[in-house]
Scaffold this active site. Structure first.
Site, PDB file in Angstrom:
ATOM      1  CG  ASP A  30      -2.060   0.977   1.115  1.00 54.85           C
ATOM      2  OD1 ASP A  30      -3.209   0.540   1.024  1.00 54.85           O
ATOM      3  OD2 ASP A  30      -1.782   2.212   1.113  1.00 54.85           O
ATOM      4  CG  ASN A  86     -12.247  -0.664   3.676  1.00 54.31           C
ATOM      5  OD1 ASN A  86     -12.604  -1.074   4.769  1.00 54.31           O
ATOM      6  ND2 ASN A  86     -11.071  -0.071   3.491  1.00 54.31           N
ATOM      7  CD  GLN A  93     -14.600  -0.715  -2.905  1.00 56.19           C
ATOM      8  OE1 GLN A  93     -15.775  -0.963  -2.644  1.00 56.19           O
ATOM      9  NE2 GLN A  93     -13.909  -1.346  -3.835  1.00 56.19           N
ATOM     10  CB  VAL A  95      -8.993   1.817  -5.007  1.00 56.29           C
ATOM     11  CG1 VAL A  95      -8.628   1.214  -6.363  1.00 56.29           C
ATOM     12  CG2 VAL A  95      -8.032   2.952  -4.647  1.00 56.29           C
ATOM     13  CG  HIS A  99      -8.432  -3.122  -2.455  1.00 51.11           C
ATOM     14  ND1 HIS A  99      -9.340  -2.394  -3.185  1.00 51.11           N
ATOM     15  CD2 HIS A  99      -8.277  -2.449  -1.292  1.00 51.11           C
ATOM     16  CE1 HIS A  99      -9.711  -1.325  -2.509  1.00 51.11           C
ATOM     17  NE2 HIS A  99      -9.081  -1.335  -1.348  1.00 51.11           N
ATOM     18  CG  HIS A 101      -6.819  -2.968   3.049  1.00 56.17           C
ATOM     19  ND1 HIS A 101      -6.073  -1.827   2.855  1.00 56.17           N
ATOM     20  CD2 HIS A 101      -8.032  -2.724   2.495  1.00 56.17           C
ATOM     21  CE1 HIS A 101      -6.818  -0.929   2.215  1.00 56.17           C
ATOM     22  NE2 HIS A 101      -8.015  -1.445   1.987  1.00 56.17           N
TER      23      HIS A 101
END
Ligand code: 5GP
Ligand code: ZN
Length: 112
Positions: A30, A86, A93, A95, A99, A101
């Site tokens: 990240d 998220n 969220q 993006v 994904h 994390h």
């Protein structure tokens, strides 16, 4: 060219600190880490969020989840790690390419 940030990272069109990739997924650090180790694991396929999943994604999602313990171990997270997904604006969220994390290490923030 895709206008999705993470599709572009997966395609190698934008730089990222990639720690693992294969034909189905890409894992990179990240850009604004919230913990000592903060990775993002994404499918190569563009899926906007958990909201967009269908039955055809079952194997892909299971595959991504199954890689996470190994990735965490390779980052030195021998005692465990945290995963966060998220979903949507209400879930924080930002993006809109699915994904996971993966967080861990000495400065893991509290969650409770
Ligand atoms: P979200 O809030 O959507 O779950 O998380 C998006 C994450 O992507 C954030 O933690 C943010 O720091 C990270 N991020 C945003 N833009 C970039 C980028 O260009 N490169 C990398 N490596 N991470 C990014
Ligand atoms: Zn995408």
């Amino acid at each position: 060219m895709s206008d999705c940030l993470f599709c572009r990272i997966a395609a190698g069109e934008l730089p990222a600190d990639i720690v693992y990739q294969d034909d189905r997924m890409v894992v990179f650090r990240d850009i604004a880490p919230k913990a000592e180790v903060h990775l993002l694991a994404i499918p190569r396929e563009h899926i906007a969020s958990l909201d967009e999943l269908n039955e055809g994604h079952d194997a892909l999602i299971a595959y991504i989840m199954r890689q996470l313990p190994r990735l965490a171990r390779e980052q030195g997270l021998s005692s465990g790690f945290r995963t966060i997904i998220n979903t949507g604006p209400g879930g924080g969220q930002v993006v809109f390419h699915l994904h996971v994390h993966l967080l861990g290490g000495s400065d893991l923030p509290g969650f409770h």
